[in-house]
Design a protein around this motif. Structure first.
Motif, PDB file in Angstrom:
ATOM      1  N   ALA A  85      69.055  59.652  66.530  1.00 49.71           N
ATOM      2  CA  ALA A  85      68.017  59.663  65.452  1.00 49.71           C
ATOM      3  C   ALA A  85      66.975  59.054  65.614  1.00 49.71           C
ATOM      4  N   GLN A  86      66.842  57.823  66.218  1.00 54.27           N
ATOM      5  CA  GLN A  86      65.471  57.017  66.623  1.00 54.27           C
ATOM      6  C   GLN A  86      64.701  58.016  67.493  1.00 54.27           C
ATOM      7  N   THR A  87      65.389  58.460  68.533  1.00 58.59           N
ATOM      8  CA  THR A  87      64.675  59.213  69.403  1.00 58.59           C
ATOM      9  C   THR A  87      63.827  60.414  68.823  1.00 58.59           C
ATOM     10  N   LEU A  88      64.502  61.235  67.970  1.00 59.84           N
ATOM     11  CA  LEU A  88      64.216  62.291  67.332  1.00 59.84           C
ATOM     12  C   LEU A  88      62.939  61.940  66.527  1.00 59.84           C
ATOM     13  N   VAL A  89      62.758  60.840  65.611  1.00 60.95           N
ATOM     14  CA  VAL A  89      61.905  60.352  64.965  1.00 60.95           C
ATOM     15  C   VAL A  89      60.609  60.098  65.937  1.00 60.95           C
ATOM     16  N   ALA A  90      60.644  59.411  67.009  1.00 64.55           N
ATOM     17  CA  ALA A  90      59.715  59.166  68.168  1.00 64.55           C
ATOM     18  C   ALA A  90      59.245  60.349  68.499  1.00 64.55           C
ATOM     19  N   GLN A  91      59.911  61.422  68.791  1.00 65.69           N
ATOM     20  CA  GLN A  91      59.553  62.791  69.200  1.00 65.69           C
ATOM     21  C   GLN A  91      58.613  63.534  68.261  1.00 65.69           C
ATOM     22  N   ASN A  92      59.006  63.529  67.106  1.00 66.47           N
ATOM     23  CA  ASN A  92      58.630  64.399  65.845  1.00 66.47           C
ATOM     24  C   ASN A  92      57.549  63.789  64.950  1.00 66.47           C
ATOM     25  N   VAL A  93      57.488  62.576  64.917  1.00 62.59           N
ATOM     26  CA  VAL A  93      56.391  61.876  64.120  1.00 62.59           C
ATOM     27  C   VAL A  93      55.159  61.331  65.072  1.00 62.59           C
ATOM     28  N   PRO A  94      53.957  61.867  64.559  1.00 62.33           N
ATOM     29  CA  PRO A  94      52.701  61.773  65.468  1.00 62.33           C
ATOM     30  C   PRO A  94      52.681  60.115  65.675  1.00 62.33           C
ATOM     31  N   LYS A  95      52.149  59.907  66.915  1.00 64.14           N
ATOM     32  CA  LYS A  95      51.522  58.559  67.303  1.00 64.14           C
ATOM     33  C   LYS A  95      52.802  57.649  67.000  1.00 64.14           C
ATOM     34  N   CYS A  96      53.978  58.034  67.493  1.00 63.63           N
ATOM     35  CA  CYS A  96      55.166  57.113  67.732  1.00 63.63           C
ATOM     36  C   CYS A  96      55.715  57.268  69.030  1.00 63.63           C
ATOM     37  N   GLY A  97      56.231  56.191  69.537  1.00 64.61           N
ATOM     38  CA  GLY A  97      56.731  56.130  70.973  1.00 64.61           C
ATOM     39  C   GLY A  97      58.357  55.292  70.853  1.00 64.61           C
ATOM     40  N   ILE A  98      58.982  55.248  71.868  1.00 58.00           N
ATOM     41  CA  ILE A  98      60.267  54.936  71.759  1.00 58.00           C
ATOM     42  C   ILE A  98      60.741  54.136  73.304  1.00 58.00           C
ATOM     43  N   ALA A  99      61.052  53.015  73.071  1.00 61.99           N
ATOM     44  CA  ALA A  99      61.241  51.990  74.354  1.00 61.99           C
ATOM     45  C   ALA A  99      62.922  52.064  74.395  1.00 61.99           C
ATOM     46  N   ILE A 100      63.327  52.563  75.452  1.00 64.73           N
ATOM     47  CA  ILE A 100      64.471  52.704  75.832  1.00 64.73           C
ATOM     48  C   ILE A 100      65.247  51.753  76.254  1.00 64.73           C
ATOM     49  N   ALA A 101      66.529  51.258  75.800  1.00 65.43           N
ATOM     50  CA  ALA A 101      67.223  49.895  76.455  1.00 65.43           C
ATOM     51  C   ALA A 101      68.513  50.214  76.631  1.00 65.43           C
TER      52      ALA A 101
END
Length: 753
Positions: A378-394
Motif C-alpha cells: 500500500a505504501q508503494t502504491l501511494v508513492a507510485q500514484n501520488v505526484p511528487k512522492c517517493g519511497i525509501a525501501i528498507a
C-alpha cells in the motif's frame, strides 16, 4: 497487536500529558483582554530556520485589536490582532542565509526579540515510533558527527486536541552532540546528509508519535470526505458517545485502591524475603475517546495544525505499523493525509515515505498471506500514484524480534537521496530503489520490468536472485527461477507453473534473502502483478468484522453480503452506483433506486445495519418485493431521518403507501382502522427515539406467514399482519438525495420453515 503492547504504558502516560497540554493551549487561545500580553507561538523562537524562497508566517497573541510590528531582514511588516488577541503576518520570501539574524516583534509598549535565525530548507519529520526513535538508541551513533551548527530541530510536544490549534509545545534547538541524542535518528541522518550535500541550513520539525495510526495525523475534515475512513470515524464516535467521565473516574479509583493494596503487600513480602517480585502495572484513567491519540485527527489537531503557517520544503514519513491490520485501507488513508497536508500548507511539497523494514520470523514457503507485506505494498502504491512522492525501501534492514531496527542511518540517507535527486535535481544515476513498472507473459515466462535501475539491475550478493514467486490460474504460488535480462528486466519461470498468470517479489514481512538491487545497491521493492484478494481488504475499523459474523452464524443466520463484492445482488435500474467499502455497501444516486437480491425469500428473519447521510434523509429495506425494469415495489421497512420519525414503519412502495402508521394508507379498511393506534404508537418516546441520527441503526425484521415484525435498535416498532405478498426479493434503498451516500453493513438472513 504486538506493537500496541510495546507502547501501552507509555501511551497511557502520554494521554494524561495530552489533556494537560491541550488545556494549556486552549487557555492560551482564549486569554482575556486584561491578561493578554505580547506572546509568540512556539515555532517562532530562537534558533529557528525559515524556509527560503517562500513566504512564511509569524504569529502569536497580543492585546485585542492591538497593532503588531515585525522587523526582520531589513523590512518592517505590520498587522493587527483580532478581537481575541490573535495575530499573524506573512514575511518573505528570503534568500538562503547561514548568518544568524534577529527578528523584533513589537506591540504597544511591549517587544520581543528572536535571535539566531537562519534561512534554508525546512522539512517535516513525522510518523510513529520508528521516526520518533532516538539517535541514542541506534547502533554506533557517532555523536561527534552531530556538531552541526547550521542544522536545527524542533521536537513538537505530544498532545491531542478536539479542534485544530494555532500553537504547540516545544522549542527550536541547535544540533549538537548532546542535543542530537534525543532527536529522531531518521530525521537526524536525513538532515545531516542534506546539509552536507546542499551546503545550506536545515530545519527539522519532528511531529511523530509512537504507536499511532495514520488517521490520527490527518484532519477530520479530510477524513470525512475519504470513503475508506468513514467506518473508522463511526466506530470511534460510537465509543465517544458511550464515554462517561464519572464512571471512568469511579473505575479508576477502584482500580487504584486494589493496585495500592497489591503493591503494598508485594513490597512487604520483598522486604521480608529479599526476593524480587514484578509489581503490577499502575491503572490509567480513561480519557475521552476524542482525546485519545489514536482517534482520527487527534494528533493532527495539536501537533500538525499549528505548523500550517510555517513554510516547509517537504515531509518525510515513517509510519504504518499501527495500521498493519488495515493495510488495504492504508493506501486511501495515506493518500488522504498527503492531499490534506498539501492543501493546508497551500503547496504541493514533496513527500517521501519509508517502506516498513523487515520484521518477524522469515518465511520459507511462497504464497503466504502477510498483512505486513500488504501494508508495504500500500505504501508503494501511494508513492507510485501520488505526484511528487517517493519511497525509501528498507527490506534489507530489520530484525525478526525487534520492530525498531537499530540501523536508522541507511533509512535517513535513502530519504535524503530521494530529496536530492527528485526535489533538488542533483545529478545522480540512481537515487531511488527499483520499483515494479510492468510485466509481460510469454508461454511459461513472466518478464518483469523495473524503474529506477541506474546502470542496471544486479544481485546484491552476486548469487542467484531469490524471493520471486509465480502462480497459475489456480492461485498456487511456487518459487521462481529469476534471471536478469538486459538492464531493467527479470525473467521468471517455474517448472511447476507451465502457464503463469501472476508474479510476486519479496512478499513477506521478513524476506531475508531478497537480493535484487540497482547499480547503487538500493534494494528493489516488493510487488505483485495480481489483483487477487488480500487478507486485510475488508478491515476498515479497529474492531474485527468477523465477530458479528460469528455471533449471527451461531444463531443460524447466513450472510446476504460477503463483505467483498456484490455477488448475489443486482441493480435493476439504468442508474445508481453500488460500491463495496470494507464490510459495507455504499449506495449513491441522483434519484431513488434499489439494489436487489438475486434470490427470492418468503419466511425469514433479516438483520441489517443502516446509516443515513446527514439531514432528513430516509431509506429502507424492501421485503418480499417484486421487480420490473426500473421499478421495485413491495413492503418497505422505513428508515426515516425526517421529522416524522416513523422509523421502522411499514410502507407499501408503489402501491398502497403507508400501512403502519396508516395516516396515508390506501389499503383495505382494516388498515385505515389503525390510524389512531399507529399515531399513538409512534408517539411513544422509546419508539420515536429508536432511530439514532448520524449513527448506525440495526434493523431486525421477521416475516412469517402474514405477520411482519420490525425492531429498530432493539425497540419493536411494527407488529402486524398482511398477507398480500407471500414471497419476493429483498432490496436496500437509496432514496435519491443527490451526492449523498447511504451505507449498509451486516446483512444476514435466516430462512424459516
Amino acid at each position: 497487536m504486538f506493537y500496541f503492547d510495546v507502547f501501552r504504558c507509555r501511551a497511557a502516560q502520554w494521554l494524561v500529558a495530552a489533556v494537560l497540554v491541550s488545556l494549556f493551549i486552549s487557555s492560551w487561545t482564549k486569554v482575556s483582554a486584561q491578561e493578554s500580553t505580547l506572546r509568540l507561538a512556539a515555532p517562532i523562537s530562537d534558533h529557528m530556520v525559515l524556509q527560503h524562497g517562500s513566504k512564511t508566517s509569524v504569529w502569536g497573541m497580543a492585546q485585542p485589536n492591538a497593532n503588531v510590528s515585525i522587523q526582520f531582514a531589513g523590512k518592517t511588516t505590520k498587522t493587527e490582532a483580532d478581537k481575541d488577541g490573535q495575530w499573524s503576518a506573512k514575511l518573505g520570501p528570503f534568500n538562503v542565509s547561514a548568518t544568524p539574524s534577529k527578528m523584533k516583534i513589537s506591540s504597544n509598549d511591549a517587544s520581543i526579540e528572536v535571535s539566531d535565525i537562519l534561512v534554508g530548507e525546512v522539512w517535516m519529520c513525522s510518523g510513529q515510533s520508528n521516526m520518533a526513535f532516538r539517535l541514542s538508541a541506534t547502533e554506533n551513533p557517532k555523536y561527534e558527527e552531530a556538531d552541526l551548527p547550521n542544522v536545527r530541530f524542533f521536537k513538537t510536544d505530544s498532545a491531542t486536541a478536539l479542534k485544530p490549534q494555532s500553537d504547540c509545545g516545544g522549542k527550536w534547538m541547535r544540533m549538537t552532540p548532546d542535543s542530537a541524542k534525543g532527536f529522531s535518528a531518521v530525521g537526524y541522518y536525513f538532515g545531516k546528509k542534506l546539509n552536507e550535500e546542499l551546503g545550506v541550513p536545515i530545519g527539522l520539525i519532528d511531529t511523530s508519535w509512537g504507536g499511532k495510526p495514520v488517521e490520527a495525523f490527518t484532519s477530520l475534515e479530510k477524513l470525512k470526505t475519504t470513503g475508506a475512513a468513514l467506518p473508522l470515524i463511526d466506530e470511534w464516535n460510537s465509543l465517544d458517545k458511550r464515554y462517561d467521565a464519572e464512571k471512568a473516574k469511579s473505575r479508576y479509583d477502584k482500580a487504584m485502591t486494589v493496585w495500592k493494596e497489591k503493591v503494598t503487600s508485594l513490597r512487604a513480602k520483598m522486604k521480608q524475603t529479599g526476593e524480587k517480585v514484578k509489581l503490577p502495572r499502575r491503572p490509567q484513567l480513561q480519557v475521552q475517546p476524542k482525546l485519545d491519540p489514536n482517534y482520527p485527527a487527534a494528533i493532527y489537531n495539536q501537533k500538525v495544525a499549528p505548523w500550517h503557517k510555517y513554510s516547509i520544503a517537504g515531509a518525510i514519513w515513517y509510519q504504518g505499523e499501527a495500521n498493519r491490520n488495515r493495510a488495504v485501507q492504508y493506501q486511501s488513508l495515506l493518500t488522504a493525509l498527503i492531499e490534506d497536508w498539501r492543501q493546508r500548507w497551500g503547496q504541493p511539497f514533496p513527500f517521501y515515505i519509508v517502506q516498513l523494514a523487515s520484521f518477524q520470523a522469515a518465511t520459507t514457503e511462497p504464497g503466504i498471506a502477510d498483512s505486513w507485506a500488504e501494508l508495504q505494498h500500500a505504501q508503494t502504491l501511494v508513492a507510485q500514484n501520488v505526484p511528487k512522492c517517493g519511497i525509501a525501501i528498507a527490506n534489507d534492514i530489520g530484525a525478526a524480534n525487534d520492530i525498531h531496527p537499530k540501523n536508522k542511518r541507511d533509512v535517513g540517507d535513502r530519504l535524503a537521496l530521494l530529496a536530492l535527486g527528485q526535489h533538488y535535481g542533483k545529478s545522480l544515476k540512481a537515487f531511488a530503489s527499483p520499483l515494479y513498472k510492468g510485466h509481460k507473459i510469454k508461454a511459461n515466462h513472466v518478464l518483469v520490468e523495473f524503474d529506477d535501475v541506474g546502470d542496471g539491475l544486479k544481485s546484491r550478493d552476486g548469487g542467484p536472485l531469490k524471493r520471486f514467486e509465480i502462480a497459475g490460474k489456480d492461485q498456487k504460488w511456487f518459487w521462481a527461477k529469476a534471471e536478469i535480462v538486459g538492464t531493467n528486466q527479470v525473467d521468471l519461470t517455474a517448472d511447476d507453473v507451465p502457464e503463469p498468470v501472476a508474479a510476486r517479489y519479496a512478499w513477506a514481512s521478513n524476506p531475508t534473502d531478497a537480493n535484487l538491487v540497482n547499480s547503487a545497491g538500493l534494494p528493489a521493492s516488493l510487488f505483485r502483478t495480481d489483483n487477487w484478494s488480500l487478507s486485510t481488504q475488508n478491515n476498515f475499523t479497529r474492531r474485527n468484522p468477523a465477530d458479528t459474523a460469528k455471533l449471527l452464524t451461531r444463531q443460524g443466520f447466513k450472510p446476504l453480503f460477503n463483505g467483498k463484492n456484490l455477488n448475489g445482488w443486482r441493480n435493476p435500474y439504468k442508474y445508481g452506483q453500488a460500491e463495496v467499502v470494507g464490510d459495507e455497501i455504499h449506495l449513491t444516486a441522483n434519484k431513488k433506486f434499489f439494489l436487489v437480491t438475486k434470490n427470492e425469500y418468503s419466511d425469514f428473519e433479516l438483520v441489517v445495519d443502516i446509516k443515513l447521510p446527514e439531514g432528513k434523509a430516509n431509506s429502507g429495506v424492501m421485503l418480499r418485493c417484486h421487480v420490473e425494469p426500473n421499478k421495485v415495489f413491495g413492503y418497505q421497512a422505513e428508515c426515516d431521518g425526517s421529522d416524522r420519525r416513523w422509523s421502522g414503519g411499514l410502507y407499501d412502495e408503489g402501491r398502497r403507501k403507508w400501512i403502519w402508521p396508516s395516516t396515508q394508507g390506501r389499503s383495505e379498511k382494516k388498515f385505515l382502522e389503525y390510524e389512531e393506534e399507529s399515531k399513538a404508537h409512534f408517539a411513544k418516546p422509546e419508539v420515536r427515539d429508536a432511530l439514532k441520527r448520524n449513527d448506525w441503526n440495526r434493523y431486525e425484521i421477521k416475516c412469517q406467514g402474514d405477520q411482519i415484525v420490525i425492531r429498530v435498535n432493539g425497540v419493536e416498532t411494527t407488529n402486524l399482519r398482511d398477507d398480500v405478498d407471500a414471497s419476493g426479493f429483498i432490496a436496500i434503498q437509496h432514496h435519491g438525495e443527490k451526492g449523498q451516500t447511504y451505507r449498509f453493513r451486516n446483512l444476514y438472513i435466516k430462512e424459516l420453515k
